[in-house]
Design an enzyme around this catalytic site. Structure first.
Site, short mmCIF file in Angstrom:
data_model
loop_
_atom_site.label_atom_id
_atom_site.label_comp_id
_atom_site.label_asym_id
_atom_site.label_seq_id
_atom_site.Cartn_x
_atom_site.Cartn_y
_atom_site.Cartn_z
N PHE A 77 0.82 -1.22 0.00
CA PHE A 77 0.00 0.00 0.00
C PHE A 77 0.85 1.27 0.00
CE2 PHE A 77 -2.80 -3.12 2.07
CZ PHE A 77 -4.06 -2.81 1.55
N THR A 120 -4.45 2.45 -8.36
CA THR A 120 -5.59 3.37 -8.44
C THR A 120 -6.18 3.40 -9.85
OG1 THR A 120 -6.11 5.72 -8.36
CG2 THR A 120 -3.85 5.18 -8.84
N ASP A 121 -7.45 3.78 -9.92
CA ASP A 121 -8.07 3.94 -11.24
C ASP A 121 -7.53 5.17 -11.99
OD1 ASP A 121 -9.26 5.93 -9.68
OD2 ASP A 121 -11.33 5.33 -10.11
N GLU A 122 -6.80 6.03 -11.27
CA GLU A 122 -6.30 7.25 -11.92
C GLU A 122 -5.26 6.96 -13.00
OE1 GLU A 122 -5.31 10.47 -9.36
OE2 GLU A 122 -6.94 10.04 -7.99
N TYR A 147 1.28 12.28 -9.36
CA TYR A 147 0.84 11.14 -8.55
C TYR A 147 0.43 9.97 -9.44
CZ TYR A 147 -2.42 8.05 -6.14
OH TYR A 147 -3.06 6.93 -5.69
N LYS A 151 2.13 6.19 -10.09
CA LYS A 151 1.40 4.95 -9.82
C LYS A 151 1.34 4.10 -11.09
CE LYS A 151 -0.35 3.65 -6.59
NZ LYS A 151 0.16 2.89 -5.42
N PHE A 187 -10.56 14.95 0.20
CA PHE A 187 -11.80 15.71 0.00
C PHE A 187 -12.84 15.52 1.12
CE2 PHE A 187 -15.97 15.73 -2.49
CZ PHE A 187 -16.13 17.10 -2.41
N LEU A 203 -15.11 23.72 -2.53
CA LEU A 203 -15.31 22.93 -3.75
C LEU A 203 -14.38 23.45 -4.84
CD1 LEU A 203 -17.25 20.65 -4.41
CD2 LEU A 203 -18.94 22.36 -5.09
N ASN A 246 -18.74 16.04 -7.13
CA ASN A 246 -18.26 16.61 -5.86
C ASN A 246 -19.32 17.50 -5.21
OD1 ASN A 246 -15.86 15.29 -6.27
ND2 ASN A 246 -14.82 17.06 -7.15
N HIS A 273 -7.07 18.87 -13.50
CA HIS A 273 -8.09 18.14 -12.71
C HIS A 273 -8.85 17.10 -13.56
CE1 HIS A 273 -11.44 18.84 -9.44
NE2 HIS A 273 -11.05 17.58 -9.51
P1 NAD Z 1 -2.01 7.35 2.70
O1 NAD Z 1 -1.27 8.54 2.18
O2 NAD Z 1 -3.09 7.55 3.69
O3 NAD Z 1 -0.97 6.32 3.35
C1 NAD Z 1 0.26 6.03 2.78
C2 NAD Z 1 1.13 5.33 3.83
O4 NAD Z 1 2.39 4.99 3.21
C3 NAD Z 1 1.45 6.21 5.04
O5 NAD Z 1 1.30 5.48 6.22
C4 NAD Z 1 2.91 6.60 4.83
O6 NAD Z 1 3.61 6.84 6.03
C5 NAD Z 1 3.44 5.39 4.07
N1 NAD Z 1 4.62 5.71 3.26
C6 NAD Z 1 4.75 6.74 2.38
N2 NAD Z 1 5.99 6.71 1.83
C7 NAD Z 1 6.62 5.64 2.36
C8 NAD Z 1 7.91 5.08 2.18
N3 NAD Z 1 8.80 5.64 1.33
N4 NAD Z 1 8.23 3.98 2.87
C9 NAD Z 1 7.34 3.41 3.72
N5 NAD Z 1 6.13 3.90 3.95
C10 NAD Z 1 5.76 5.00 3.27
O7 NAD Z 1 -2.53 6.60 1.41
P2 NAD Z 1 -3.86 5.74 1.17
O8 NAD Z 1 -4.95 6.64 0.75
O9 NAD Z 1 -4.06 4.82 2.31
O10 NAD Z 1 -3.43 4.89 -0.11
C11 NAD Z 1 -2.80 3.62 0.03
C12 NAD Z 1 -2.57 3.01 -1.33
O11 NAD Z 1 -3.82 2.87 -1.99
C13 NAD Z 1 -1.70 3.86 -2.25
O12 NAD Z 1 -0.87 2.99 -2.98
C14 NAD Z 1 -2.69 4.56 -3.16
O13 NAD Z 1 -2.11 4.84 -4.40
C15 NAD Z 1 -3.76 3.49 -3.27
N6 NAD Z 1 -5.13 3.96 -3.57
C16 NAD Z 1 -5.71 4.93 -2.79
C17 NAD Z 1 -7.03 5.31 -3.05
C18 NAD Z 1 -7.72 6.34 -2.19
O14 NAD Z 1 -8.88 6.68 -2.48
N7 NAD Z 1 -7.13 6.85 -1.12
C19 NAD Z 1 -7.72 4.73 -4.11
C20 NAD Z 1 -7.09 3.76 -4.90
C21 NAD Z 1 -5.79 3.38 -4.60
O1 TDX Z 2 -10.98 20.58 -0.81
C1 TDX Z 2 -11.17 19.90 -1.81
N1 TDX Z 2 -12.19 20.24 -2.67
C2 TDX Z 2 -12.49 19.53 -3.80
O2 TDX Z 2 -13.42 19.88 -4.53
C3 TDX Z 2 -10.37 18.72 -2.13
C4 TDX Z 2 -9.24 18.31 -1.23
C5 TDX Z 2 -10.68 18.00 -3.27
N2 TDX Z 2 -11.70 18.39 -4.09
C6 TDX Z 2 -12.05 17.57 -5.27
C7 TDX Z 2 -10.90 17.11 -6.14
C8 TDX Z 2 -11.40 15.77 -6.66
O3 TDX Z 2 -12.24 15.97 -7.79
O4 TDX Z 2 -12.62 16.37 -4.73
C9 TDX Z 2 -12.26 15.22 -5.52
C10 TDX Z 2 -11.53 14.23 -4.64
O5 TDX Z 2 -10.28 14.79 -4.29
P1 TDX Z 2 -9.17 13.97 -3.45
O6 TDX Z 2 -9.73 13.53 -2.15
O7 TDX Z 2 -7.92 14.78 -3.44
O8 TDX Z 2 -9.03 12.64 -4.31
P2 TDX Z 2 -8.56 12.32 -5.83
O9 TDX Z 2 -7.68 13.38 -6.37
O10 TDX Z 2 -9.79 11.95 -6.60
O11 TDX Z 2 -7.64 11.01 -5.56
C11 TDX Z 2 -8.05 10.01 -4.60
O12 TDX Z 2 -8.61 8.89 -5.24
C12 TDX Z 2 -7.74 8.09 -5.99
C13 TDX Z 2 -6.89 9.59 -3.73
O13 TDX Z 2 -6.32 10.73 -3.07
C14 TDX Z 2 -5.85 8.86 -4.52
O14 TDX Z 2 -4.80 8.38 -3.67
C15 TDX Z 2 -6.51 7.70 -5.22
O15 TDX Z 2 -5.58 7.08 -6.07
#
Ligand code: NAD
Ligand code: TDX
Length: 331
Positions: A77, A120-122, A147, A151, A187, A203, A246, A273
């Site tokens: 992760f 991620t789907d991104e 980012y 990925k 967000f 937003l 959003n 964006h």
């Molecule tokens: P997060 O930022 O909350 O957590 C990331 C963790 O990785 C943290 O605990 C951080 O300390 C650790 N980390 C960062 N750099 C590191 C390094 N060099 N060595 C060891 N540890 C390190 O992220 P998240 O939202 O939990 O995402 C986790 C995974 O899921 C990521 O790979 C992200 O791309 C993927 N993902 C996230 C989402 C989402 O919506 N958040 C969606 C799809 C995929």
């Molecule tokens: O304050 C805000 N206002 C706003 O409108 C923030 C922080 C975000 N946004 C918008 C941007 C995006 O369209 O909301 C949407 C979601 O934003 P984020 O939470 O930053 O997520 P996103 O950029 O979509 O990426 C997330 O989903 C895919 C995760 O952060 C990624 O780690 C994951 O891969």
């Protein structure tokens, strides 16, 4: 079974560890996490007695080699995960997401350890609002941000190590997660914690961007389905048909707080964006029999609001610094 979870002190990783400890008591869990600004030891407090947390970096080849050598399965992760941060400074994204994944791949190759890569789907770029197609495992890669491009690069490394070196790997690409322990830069928790503080939600742009929301426990049950029953070398998309723009999400949060639906501010949009993400998860559903459990978004959102209300001590220390970064960027 000895399981190594990288990034297990972050949002999704900590929820994965908690879920695994609850449902699979036979699994011996070690977490490798650098405890960056996004990692928090206290997210693992409920399992502190049974889970070992090693504070270290996934780019540290000697440490990674030792920990992987002591494991039967690695679930990866760890990443720099926030798009807005990647636009301010891409450097740690290249380091952690690319070099870190490479370092892990070399170790699982040497020790012949099963590897699951979280992505991620991104990586697929974005869709038009009215596009009937959704992302599948066959959608071409087309990432937009530092980012998502790092990925995407990490996914391609995993595919190459699987094909050329026979590494026993699978990949999952999931949509936007929500739930407890998510950093307040993201967000949904940013707006929840603003509302708790009596601050109007922010937003980006017009709020028409669509994200495909999934509860973090549904993401993680999908990961276990792939580990248990997925085909080696395959990519599975994880999503729960949760498309919302959003503006709709902000309005749902305002309703949950008993505030008028127009009580928010429009702020500067994100550069580059992505407009819309949408997942076709039929491969995961049909081939592996996975189904999401949290299909009522409003109920999931309310439970998440309750969690942030009840756990202010967890997020409060990061709030002022997180908002200061956003102010500097006009967000
Ligand atoms: P997060 O930022 O909350 O957590 C990331 C963790 O990785 C943290 O605990 C951080 O300390 C650790 N980390 C960062 N750099 C590191 C390094 N060099 N060595 C060891 N540890 C390190 O992220 P998240 O939202 O939990 O995402 C986790 C995974 O899921 C990521 O790979 C992200 O791309 C993927 N993902 C996230 C989402 C989402 O919506 N958040 C969606 C799809 C995929
Ligand atoms: O304050 C805000 N206002 C706003 O409108 C923030 C922080 C975000 N946004 C918008 C941007 C995006 O369209 O909301 C949407 C979601 O934003 P984020 O939470 O930053 O997520 P996103 O950029 O979509 O990426 C997330 O989903 C895919 C995760 O952060 C990624 O780690 C994951 O891969």
């Amino acid at each position: 079974m000895r399981l190594l979870v990288t990034g297990g002190a972050g949002f999704i990783g900590s929820n994965f560890v908690l879920l695994t400890a609850r449902e699979r008591p036979d699994v011996q869990i070690t977490v490798l996490d650098a405890l960056t600004y996004a990692g928090d030891r206290s997210s693992l407090a409920p399992v502190a007695g049974s889970v070992e947390l090693v504070e270290g970096d996934i780019t540290d080849a000697a440490l990674v080699d030792r920990l992987v050598g002591e494991s039967d399965l690695v679930v990866h992760f760890a990443a720099e995960s926030h798009n807005d941060n990647s636009l301010r400074d891409p450097s740690p994204f290249v380091q952690t997401n690319l070099i870190g994944t490479f370092t892990l791949l070399e170790a699982v190759r040497k020790h012949e350890v099963r590897f699951h890569h979280i992505s991620t789907d991104e990586v697929y770029g974005d869709l038009e609002l009215d596009d009937p197609a959704k992302f599948t495992a066959d959608t071409p890669y087309n990432p937009s941000s530092p980012y998502s491009s790092t990925k995407a690069g990490s996914d391609l490394l995993v595919r190459a190590w699987a094909r050329s070196f026979g590494v026993q790997a699978t990949i999952s690409n999931c949509s936007n997660n929500y739930g407890p322990y998510q950093h307040i830069e993201k967000f949904i928790p940013r707006q929840i914690t603003n509302l708790i503080d009596g601050v109007r939600p922010r937003l980006y742009g017009a709020g028409e961007n669509v994200r495909d929301w999934i509860h973090v426990d549904d993401h993680n049950s999908g990961v276990w389905a792939i580990i248990d029953r997925g085909r080696i070398g395959e990519t599975y998309l994880i999503g729960a048909d949760g498309e919302k723009n959003n503006l709709e999400v902000v309005q749902a949060l305002l309703t949950a707080f008993g505030r008028p639906e127009d009580d928010f501010d429009h702020v500067t949009d994100r550069a580059g964006h992505d407009l819309r993400y949408a997942i076709d998860a039929s491969k995961l559903r049909d081939e592996l029999g996975w189904e999401p459990r949290y299909t009522d978004f409003a109920a999931g959102l309310e439970a998440t609001v309750d969690w942030y209300r009840a756990n202010e001590a967890w997020w409060r220390p990061a709030k002022a610094a997180t908002e200061a970064k956003y102010s500097a960027a006009g967000h």
